[in-house]
Design a protein around this motif. Structure first.
Motif, short mmCIF file in Angstrom:
data_model
loop_
_atom_site.label_atom_id
_atom_site.label_comp_id
_atom_site.label_asym_id
_atom_site.label_seq_id
_atom_site.Cartn_x
_atom_site.Cartn_y
_atom_site.Cartn_z
N PHE A 469 -0.35 -12.10 5.55
CA PHE A 469 -1.44 -11.86 4.67
C PHE A 469 -1.92 -13.42 4.48
O PHE A 469 -3.37 -13.44 4.37
N THR A 485 -4.00 -5.35 6.65
CA THR A 485 -3.75 -3.90 6.75
C THR A 485 -2.29 -3.66 7.34
O THR A 485 -1.57 -2.73 6.56
N ARG A 488 0.19 -5.18 4.69
CA ARG A 488 0.35 -4.31 3.73
C ARG A 488 1.25 -3.20 4.21
O ARG A 488 2.06 -2.84 3.18
N GLU A 492 5.06 -2.62 2.58
CA GLU A 492 5.42 -1.55 1.73
C GLU A 492 6.63 -0.86 2.35
O GLU A 492 7.47 -0.43 1.39
N VAL A 507 1.86 -5.42 -2.57
CA VAL A 507 1.33 -4.36 -1.85
C VAL A 507 0.19 -3.91 -2.67
O VAL A 507 -1.06 -3.88 -1.98
N ILE A 510 -2.58 -6.62 -2.12
CA ILE A 510 -3.43 -6.38 -0.79
C ILE A 510 -4.43 -5.27 -0.79
O ILE A 510 -5.63 -5.54 -0.15
N ASP A 511 -4.28 -4.15 -1.48
CA ASP A 511 -5.15 -3.16 -1.74
C ASP A 511 -6.30 -3.74 -2.34
O ASP A 511 -7.47 -3.23 -1.94
#
Length: 518
Positions: A469, A485, A488, A492, A507, A510-511
């Motif tokens: 990330f 993505t 993430r 998770e 998490v 990142i969303d």
């Protein structure tokens, strides 16, 4: 490594509910709306305010270039100073909560924000840390490998002779914001609750001039210290260098031989009177750092945040740097991680990784862009490096390009660089000083062929997701196909035991980033 707060802290935190409201934060007065019904700082209000406030382009970040891939045949050594700062992560969180693309992303600080299950040193161990290595395939670069190196410091404190702490608090006009001075006061109340009769506290404020509000107050006089914090007001220019000088003088006057002597600076870093550049300020503090007085830096606020200045002060002052965006973050740094923030167990800790040309042809260190050292600095005890606190962890990732079969054709006439027969990936050399010592000790940890796995640990999968990330959001030139993505999804799936909810929060961040990017 974070430890749970002792039970007396619960009562201390509950006591915040009956502490009076700070009141106005400037001479003219300002709204009390930044406080919740219990008189403490209201995070939700500040977050709402921050979402409404645009970033004004006055924030400043370090721009050290990232490391390109190095050839093992010509550059087999990689050397860097340890870094336990975490400010970049909480600052990134603040920016994403504002709805803006993050700046100032330092990959190592994102990774080091989280706890990992590294083995801890035995109580009678010769060295105050362990080193763990693991190698697996790089998720974002097919054909490449990823080496994770984890240094776990002992939780045993090197001193029990008490704290001599000077709070150095920025009360200039730039701190007159709900998420600055009010949050600062509440944060330091949490720190006060950790102190007892063996500790000494002094308080210095600075704006256009500096002022000593407390000198040698016993640590268990919580009511008096809280009263001072609650009466803080913001206004005026920012003469940080003068405040630093006064704080160091107080720390020297109250010096505890064999104790923890530390200045805790809280500011947005916007020094505009006197010496103010990172270079000028670091020259000032390096002299004092050699005396045994260290510094921790807590950053607050947004818009004019001088991240580069605060990081430089901490790095050159034998300290650490955290960014406080919420009261929960203050509790993490000043309560849950009190020992690791305050008590050094290894000074000037340097890491030198020796890559094996028989197994690795190229490599690059992810992050640590302004912490890299020259190879000869590793053996130089006069070269300053990072200090590690009790229970701290230091994690680093190397991206590796595996060696091809056969010897490299280097076209060199006078140097034999044929790889040997070892199947090790690398060897980790760690050099450190015991607190107060002037000479260092070196410890060596080889990472053999059995370090590679096709089933990396939960910690490896989560930490590598954080690194991926970081590569993506920082716009790394070497990110290959790093994907937020994919990071993430991997994070998770590797949340694991998450007692503080920090991995789950990542998490969610990142969303937030993906929504901003879309």
């Amino acid at each position: 490594m974070r430890t749970k707060a002792p039970s007396r802290l619960v009562a201390g935190c509950a006591a915040l509910a009956v502490v009076g409201v700070l009141g106005a934060c400037s001479a003219a007065g300002s709204s009390d709306a930044s406080y919740g019904p219990d008189g403490g700082y209201d995070d939700s209000f500040a977050q709402e305010r921050s979402r409404q406030a645009p970033v004004d382009g006055q924030e400043e970040y370090d721009t050290s270039p990232e490391q390109a891939f190095q050839d093992v045949a010509t550059s087999p050594l990689s050397t860097f100073a340890s870094d336990v700062d975490t400010a970049s992560y909480s600052n990134l969180r603040r920016q994403l909560n504002e709805g803006v693309a993050p700046e100032g992303v330092r990959i190592e600080e994102l990774v080091n924000y989280f706890d990992y299950d590294y083995p801890t040193p035995e109580p009678d161990a010769a060295d105050p840390f362990t080193v763990t290595t693991q190698v697996a395939d790089a998720p974002w670069a097919p054909g490449h490998q990823l080496a994770m190196i984890g240094v776990q410091a002992t939780a045993e404190k090197a001193t029990h002779r008490g704290n001599n702490i000077v709070f150095l608090l920025d009360v200039s006009g730039s701190m007159d914001e709900p998420n600055k001075l009010p949050l600062l006061a509440d944060s330091f109340e949490l720190l006060v609750e950790q102190l007892d009769e063996d500790d000494t506290v002094s308080i210095v404020t600075y704006a256009g001039s500096d002022e000593v509000l407390a000198d040698s107050v016993r640590g268990d006089e919580h009511g008096e210290l809280v009263r001072i914090l609650r009466e803080l007001r913001a206004g005026g220019s920012t003469g940080g260098a003068a405040g630093l000088q006064t704080a160091y003088e107080l720390a020297a006057k109250n010096f505890v031989d064999g104790g923890n002597n530390r200045v805790v600076l809280a500011t947005d870093g916007d020094f505009n009177v006197g010496p103010s550049s990172p270079e000028e300020l670091t020259d000032l503090i390096e002299e004092h750092a050699r005396s045994g007085v260290y510094i921790s830096v807590l950053g607050f606020g947004m818009g004019n945040l001088k991240d580069n200045t605060m990081e430089a002060i901490a790095d050159h002052g034998n300290g650490n740097y955290a960014y406080i965006d919420t009261l929960d973050e203050a509790r993490k740094v000043l309560v849950d991680e009190f020992d690791s923030t305050m008590f050094v167990v290894a000074q000037d800790l340097k890491v030198q990784v020796e890559l094996n040309p028989a197994t690795v042809s190229q490599y690059r260190l992810l992050g640590y862009d302004n912490r890299r050292l020259e190879d000869e600095d590793f053996d130089d005890d006069a070269k300053d490096a990072g200090d590690v606190g009790a229970g701290h962890e230091v994690t680093a990732f190397y991206e590796l390009v595996p060696a091809r079969d056969g010897s490299p054709d280097d076209d060199l006439d006078y140097q034999d660089v044929k790889p040997g027969h070892s199947d090790d990936f690398l060897t980790v050399h760690v050099r450190y000083k015991n607190p107060g010592a002037s000479t260092s000790t070196e410890v060596v940890f080889p990472a053999g062929a059995d370090t590679y796995t096709t089933r990396p640990s939960t910690d490896f999968r989560f930490a590598s997701a954080v690194a991926e990330f970081g590569l993506a959001v920082s716009g790394s030139q070497h990110a290959e196909d790093a994907s937020p993505t994919r990071a993430r999804d991997r994070a998770e799936a590797a949340v694991g035991e998450d007692p503080y909810g920090l991995r789950s929060e990542f998490v969610g961040l990142i969303d937030s980033y993906l929504r901003i990017a879309d």
